[in-house]
Design a protein around this motif. Structure first.
Motif, short mmCIF file in Angstrom:
data_model
loop_
_atom_site.label_atom_id
_atom_site.label_comp_id
_atom_site.label_asym_id
_atom_site.label_seq_id
_atom_site.Cartn_x
_atom_site.Cartn_y
_atom_site.Cartn_z
N GLY A 74 0.62 -1.28 0.04
CA GLY A 74 -0.04 0.01 -0.15
C GLY A 74 0.83 1.18 -0.08
O GLY A 74 1.81 1.42 -0.73
N THR A 75 0.65 2.12 1.20
CA THR A 75 1.28 3.36 1.24
C THR A 75 2.45 3.05 2.02
O THR A 75 3.31 4.07 2.38
CB THR A 75 0.73 4.62 1.59
N CYS A 76 2.82 2.01 2.69
CA CYS A 76 4.04 1.74 3.52
C CYS A 76 5.19 1.35 3.19
O CYS A 76 5.24 0.30 2.34
CB CYS A 76 3.50 0.63 4.61
N ASN A 77 6.25 2.01 3.39
CA ASN A 77 7.68 1.63 3.17
C ASN A 77 8.25 0.88 4.10
O ASN A 77 7.52 0.51 5.02
CB ASN A 77 8.50 3.09 2.66
N THR A 78 9.51 0.48 3.90
CA THR A 78 10.17 -0.47 4.86
C THR A 78 10.36 0.00 6.19
O THR A 78 9.99 -0.41 7.15
CB THR A 78 11.29 -0.89 4.41
N ARG A 79 10.58 1.21 6.53
CA ARG A 79 10.73 1.97 7.63
C ARG A 79 9.31 2.07 8.38
O ARG A 79 9.19 1.48 9.81
CB ARG A 79 11.14 3.38 7.49
N GLU A 80 8.44 2.33 7.85
CA GLU A 80 6.93 2.41 8.51
C GLU A 80 6.63 0.90 8.65
O GLU A 80 5.92 0.69 9.66
CB GLU A 80 5.90 2.88 7.18
N THR A 81 6.95 -0.01 7.80
CA THR A 81 6.34 -1.51 8.12
C THR A 81 7.10 -2.06 9.39
O THR A 81 6.68 -2.55 9.95
CB THR A 81 6.85 -2.53 6.87
N ILE A 82 8.36 -1.72 9.60
CA ILE A 82 9.16 -1.83 10.76
C ILE A 82 8.65 -1.22 12.08
O ILE A 82 8.61 -2.01 13.21
CB ILE A 82 10.54 -1.98 10.73
N LEU A 83 8.38 -0.11 11.76
CA LEU A 83 8.07 0.53 13.13
C LEU A 83 6.52 0.13 13.63
O LEU A 83 6.05 0.07 14.79
CB LEU A 83 7.49 1.99 12.60
N LYS A 84 5.40 -0.64 12.57
CA LYS A 84 4.34 -0.99 13.00
C LYS A 84 4.64 -2.36 13.38
O LYS A 84 3.99 -2.72 14.48
CB LYS A 84 3.45 -0.96 11.70
N ARG A 85 5.79 -3.13 12.85
CA ARG A 85 5.76 -4.48 13.52
C ARG A 85 6.45 -4.51 14.96
O ARG A 85 6.09 -5.36 15.70
CB ARG A 85 7.13 -4.94 12.47
N ASP A 86 7.35 -3.43 15.08
CA ASP A 86 8.14 -3.58 16.25
C ASP A 86 7.47 -2.60 17.31
O ASP A 86 7.84 -2.78 18.80
CB ASP A 86 9.60 -3.01 16.02
N GLY A 87 6.46 -1.75 16.87
CA GLY A 87 5.67 -1.17 18.10
C GLY A 87 4.83 -1.54 18.82
O GLY A 87 4.29 -2.65 18.54
#
Length: 214
Positions: A74-87
């Motif tokens: 979608g609109t999620c890049n790698t950094r944003e994906t990891i922030l969601k995963r790890d948060g």
């Protein structure tokens, strides 16, 4: 069971649960387990023994040769994906930017409530990969390495801790939390093994020492 003893038992369990929680054993930061589980120490030792030992060469390195933070979904890049995963309790806007949440950094044990205080660490740094064989890769393979969500290679950590690590290997830098070091070296060796990267002699010696203590 008589009510008196049942109440005493429940009171003991509540107190015991509270003690465990206060020690961080029951309700420890969920995000500390977000990194894909590395191989075992025994497997890491086997992998390490098979890695080529070579002198590092940084000739021609440029971070831009590793396209990173590409779109993942979608609109999620790698950094944003990891922030969601790890948060924990991460809320994002329509552009996938984290607007709230908390992030636990397993390197130093700090917890942050603003994503701006968090970096996504390439556990094996891009420059280290270049020194160890990625200089001969295609751009596509370097992109895969820089955005790898499958191997234990990307992790949300305190920004200034990541910056202090820079491009260092375990011969000169390790997480300040000793409890995380075994995970760190197992992940490091797994990533190097998967991508067929070399190690230098000081790096290998350090890894052997840390793995021996796992």
């Amino acid at each position: 069971m008589p009510k008196f003893y049942a109440r005493r038992r429940l009171g003991f369990l509540a107190a015991f649960t509270g003690l465990i929680a206060s020690a961080g054993l029951l309700n420890g930061p969920a995000a500390s387990a977000a990194l894909p589980t590395p191989v075992s120490a025994a497997t890491a030792r086997t992998y390490l023994a098979s890695l080529t030992v070579a002198t590092e060469d940084r000739t021609g390195y440029d971070r831009d040769l590793f396209p990173h933070w590409i779109t993942q979904s979608g609109t999620c890049n790698t950094r944003e994906t990891i922030l969601k995963r790890d948060g924990t309790n991460v809320v994002t806007d329509s552009a996938c930017a984290a607007t709230s949440g908390s992030w636990y950094s397993p390197y130093d044990g700090a917890t942050w409530s603003a994503s701006a205080d968090v970096d996504i660490d390439h556990l094996v740094p891009l420059a280290e990969a270049w020194d160890s064989g990625a200089d001969s890769w295609t751009t596509s393979r370097r992109q895969s390495f820089a955005n790898d969500l499958t191997r234990p290679q990307l992790l949300a950590v305190t920004d200034n801790v990541n910056q202090s690590k820079g491009d260092q290997d375990p011969g000169t830098w390790m997480p300040s939390r000793s409890a995380y070091r075994c995970t760190y070296v197992r992940a490091w060796v797994q990533v190097k093994y998967y991508y067929d990267l070399s190690v230098d002699s000081a790096e290998k010696s350090a890894l052997q020492g840390y793995l021996a203590a796992c």
